[in-house]
Design a protein around this motif. Structure first.
Motif, PDB file in Angstrom:
ATOM      1  N   ALA A  82      24.909 -16.598  20.524  1.00 34.12           N
ATOM      2  CA  ALA A  82      23.662 -17.322  20.802  1.00 34.12           C
ATOM      3  C   ALA A  82      23.836 -18.701  20.179  1.00 34.12           C
ATOM      4  CB  ALA A  82      22.462 -16.585  20.217  1.00 34.12           C
ATOM      5  N   ILE A  83      24.605 -19.530  20.842  1.00 31.20           N
ATOM      6  CA  ILE A  83      25.050 -20.806  20.272  1.00 31.20           C
ATOM      7  C   ILE A  83      24.225 -21.935  20.872  1.00 31.20           C
ATOM      8  CG2 ILE A  83      27.036 -22.287  19.813  1.00 31.20           C
ATOM      9  CD1 ILE A  83      27.366 -19.391  18.788  1.00 31.20           C
ATOM     10  N   ASP A  84      23.444 -22.594  20.043  1.00 34.01           N
ATOM     11  CA  ASP A  84      22.668 -23.752  20.494  1.00 34.01           C
ATOM     12  C   ASP A  84      22.245 -24.565  19.283  1.00 34.01           C
ATOM     13  OD1 ASP A  84      21.265 -25.526  22.261  1.00 34.01           O
ATOM     14  OD2 ASP A  84      20.935 -23.830  23.611  1.00 34.01           O
ATOM     15  N   MET A  85      21.589 -25.688  19.541  1.00 34.12           N
ATOM     16  CA  MET A  85      21.385 -26.688  18.503  1.00 34.12           C
ATOM     17  C   MET A  85      20.323 -26.344  17.470  1.00 34.12           C
ATOM     18  SD  MET A  85      21.741 -30.174  20.755  1.00 34.12           S
ATOM     19  CE  MET A  85      20.633 -29.602  22.048  1.00 34.12           C
ATOM     20  N   THR A  86      19.212 -25.739  17.889  1.00 31.88           N
ATOM     21  CA  THR A  86      18.074 -25.556  17.001  1.00 31.88           C
ATOM     22  C   THR A  86      17.484 -24.160  17.149  1.00 31.88           C
ATOM     23  OG1 THR A  86      16.570 -26.425  18.668  1.00 31.88           O
ATOM     24  CG2 THR A  86      17.472 -28.018  17.092  1.00 31.88           C
ATOM     25  N   THR A  87      16.632 -23.791  16.220  1.00 33.31           N
ATOM     26  CA  THR A  87      16.080 -22.443  16.180  1.00 33.31           C
ATOM     27  C   THR A  87      15.359 -22.036  17.464  1.00 33.31           C
ATOM     28  OG1 THR A  87      15.846 -22.705  13.789  1.00 33.31           O
ATOM     29  CG2 THR A  87      14.714 -20.841  14.803  1.00 33.31           C
ATOM     30  N   PRO A  88      14.462 -22.850  18.016  1.00 34.27           N
ATOM     31  CA  PRO A  88      13.784 -22.403  19.241  1.00 34.27           C
ATOM     32  C   PRO A  88      14.750 -22.132  20.395  1.00 34.27           C
ATOM     33  CG  PRO A  88      12.600 -24.246  18.263  1.00 34.27           C
ATOM     34  CD  PRO A  88      13.899 -24.125  17.531  1.00 34.27           C
ATOM     35  N   ARG A  89      15.769 -22.964  20.522  1.00 35.37           N
ATOM     36  CA  ARG A  89      16.740 -22.764  21.605  1.00 35.37           C
ATOM     37  C   ARG A  89      17.580 -21.520  21.346  1.00 35.37           C
ATOM     38  NH1 ARG A  89      17.263 -26.837  25.123  1.00 35.37           N
ATOM     39  NH2 ARG A  89      19.386 -26.201  25.641  1.00 35.37           N
ATOM     40  N   VAL A  90      17.980 -21.302  20.103  1.00 34.21           N
ATOM     41  CA  VAL A  90      18.741 -20.099  19.773  1.00 34.21           C
ATOM     42  C   VAL A  90      17.901 -18.850  20.029  1.00 34.21           C
ATOM     43  CG1 VAL A  90      19.807 -18.808  17.878  1.00 34.21           C
ATOM     44  CG2 VAL A  90      20.284 -21.250  18.143  1.00 34.21           C
ATOM     45  N   LEU A  91      16.631 -18.889  19.660  1.00 38.24           N
ATOM     46  CA  LEU A  91      15.765 -17.733  19.886  1.00 38.24           C
ATOM     47  C   LEU A  91      15.633 -17.414  21.373  1.00 38.24           C
ATOM     48  CD1 LEU A  91      13.007 -18.293  17.196  1.00 38.24           C
ATOM     49  CD2 LEU A  91      14.487 -16.282  17.406  1.00 38.24           C
ATOM     50  N   ASP A  92      15.598 -18.427  22.215  1.00 44.44           N
ATOM     51  CA  ASP A  92      15.581 -18.175  23.665  1.00 44.44           C
ATOM     52  C   ASP A  92      16.827 -17.396  24.082  1.00 44.44           C
ATOM     53  OD1 ASP A  92      13.144 -19.259  24.254  1.00 44.44           O
ATOM     54  OD2 ASP A  92      13.931 -21.136  25.087  1.00 44.44           O
ATOM     55  N   HIS A  93      17.994 -17.829  23.578  1.00 44.52           N
ATOM     56  CA  HIS A  93      19.239 -17.129  23.898  1.00 44.52           C
ATOM     57  C   HIS A  93      19.229 -15.710  23.331  1.00 44.52           C
ATOM     58  CE1 HIS A  93      21.181 -20.594  25.657  1.00 44.52           C
ATOM     59  NE2 HIS A  93      21.057 -21.306  24.556  1.00 44.52           N
ATOM     60  N   VAL A  94      18.754 -15.558  22.106  1.00 43.56           N
ATOM     61  CA  VAL A  94      18.743 -14.244  21.457  1.00 43.56           C
ATOM     62  C   VAL A  94      17.922 -13.254  22.275  1.00 43.56           C
ATOM     63  CG1 VAL A  94      17.790 -13.010  19.465  1.00 43.56           C
ATOM     64  CG2 VAL A  94      19.227 -15.034  19.122  1.00 43.56           C
ATOM     65  N   ARG A  95      16.763 -13.668  22.732  1.00 42.58           N
ATOM     66  CA  ARG A  95      15.919 -12.776  23.536  1.00 42.58           C
ATOM     67  C   ARG A  95      16.615 -12.407  24.849  1.00 42.58           C
ATOM     68  NH1 ARG A  95      12.007 -16.967  21.964  1.00 42.58           N
ATOM     69  NH2 ARG A  95      10.938 -16.243  20.072  1.00 42.58           N
ATOM     70  N   ALA A  96      17.233 -13.395  25.489  1.00 40.59           N
ATOM     71  CA  ALA A  96      17.910 -13.132  26.765  1.00 40.59           C
ATOM     72  C   ALA A  96      19.119 -12.222  26.560  1.00 40.59           C
ATOM     73  CB  ALA A  96      18.354 -14.445  27.407  1.00 40.59           C
TER      74      ALA A  96
END
Length: 309
Positions: A82-96
């Motif tokens: 779940a690689i992305d720049m910031t917490t909200p973007r990472v959380l989107d990946h984590v859920r998906a």
């Protein structure tokens, strides 16, 4: 399946085969997974650096995970970056990724932004709170420009925020401090090295396993190395490690005057997989520069010298 605690063994970061027009080649991806499973690996890590995760669209990331999860069918744990720049973007990946069947997610520190150590700690706590699957930290300062301190890793491990660490920092002293400081016992924190060339040393220090990009090309070699270390046959382990060090020389085949080190290494792994008949095309994602015909010939010599042709 449930992630083993601790996760141990050989967990290769799976390359993402691409078609000439840079779409995910799912047929080649399935063959690559079969090649890794047949090699005896203990898990699969998709959407990491070797998977070219930074270049893949969200649609392509989802396709990679779905292809691997469906094909593996619970035989092995599947970790997903779940690689992305910031917490909200990472959380989107984590859920998906959790909804897509990943057994754990692998997360770096935030990047691009200027982030304080307290914010990095908060990032991991928030991600773990929002994840339905275990979270492993990915220490990759070369890419994210932040080194995770052993003290922070151990603090988050003790809190139950992190289930493990994939260490690609190159900081062997810090790596050992994590190994010394972690709490033993059931459900303990897993410590994995991301180095292809010091696996025997890492396992001798107490590491639980290895996440080797080169393991795509020679999974059997890393499994032999791991098993030799675990059985205490350090002479065999050294011989196997040194053979793999020679094979790892393929990452230098690209000309540094015209391409980056990542392009050279990923291009070499994919060229080797194509030469071995495992994937159809050795294309890397744009804007990476492809290896030349002469570069690929040099890759072939490394593969042959390692006894893989």
């Amino acid at each position: 399946m449930t992630l083993p605690a601790p996760l141990t063994g050989v967990v290769p970061p799976v390359c993402t085969p691409l078609t000439p027009d840079r779409e995910v080649d799912t047929a080649s991806l399935v063959r690559l997974v079969d090649h890794l499973v047949a090699g005896g690996v203990d898990g699969l890590f998709v959407l990491g650096s070797t998977s070219e995760v930074a270049y893949l669209t969200d649609r392509q990331r989802a396709l990679v995970l779905d292809t691997v999860v469906r094909h593996v069918g619970g035989q092995l744990p599947v970790l997903a970056g779940a690689i992305d720049m910031t917490t909200p973007r990472v959380l989107d990946h984590v859920r998906a990724l959790g909804a897509g069947g990943a057994d754990a997610v692998v997360v770096t520190a935030p990047f691009y932004t200027r982030t304080h150590p307290a914010e990095i700690a908060r990032h991991f706590r928030l991600v773990a709170r929002g994840s339905e699957v275990p979270v492993l930290a990915y220490d990759l300062p070369m890419a994210v420009h932040t080194k995770l301190s052993p003290e922070l890793v151990l603090e988050l491990a003790a809190e139950g925020v992190l289930a493990g660490l994939k260490d690609s920092s190159g900081d062997e002293g810090g790596f050992r401090r994590v190994l010394i400081g972690r709490r033993p016992g059931p459900g303990s924190f897993s410590v994995l090295t991301g180095s292809e060339v010091t696996v025997d040393a890492a396992l001798a220090m107490g590491a639980d396993g290895v996440v080797p990009g080169l393991g795509n090309v020679d999974p059997e070699g890393y499994v032999r190395l791991y098993r030799a270390c675990r059985s205490g046959d350090w002479a065999l382990a050294r011989t196997e490690q040194e053979r793999l060090c020679g094979l790892f020389g393929m990452v230098t085949t690209g000309d540094p005057a015209r391409m980056g080190g990542s392009s050279s290494a990923l291009g070499a792994f994919k060229a080797a997989l194509r030469l071995r008949g495992i994937i159809d095309c050795s294309a890397t994602a744009e804007p990476q520069i492809p290896l030349s015909t002469e570069d690929v010939e040099r890759v072939g010599k490394y593969v042959a010298a390692a006894g893989l042709m």
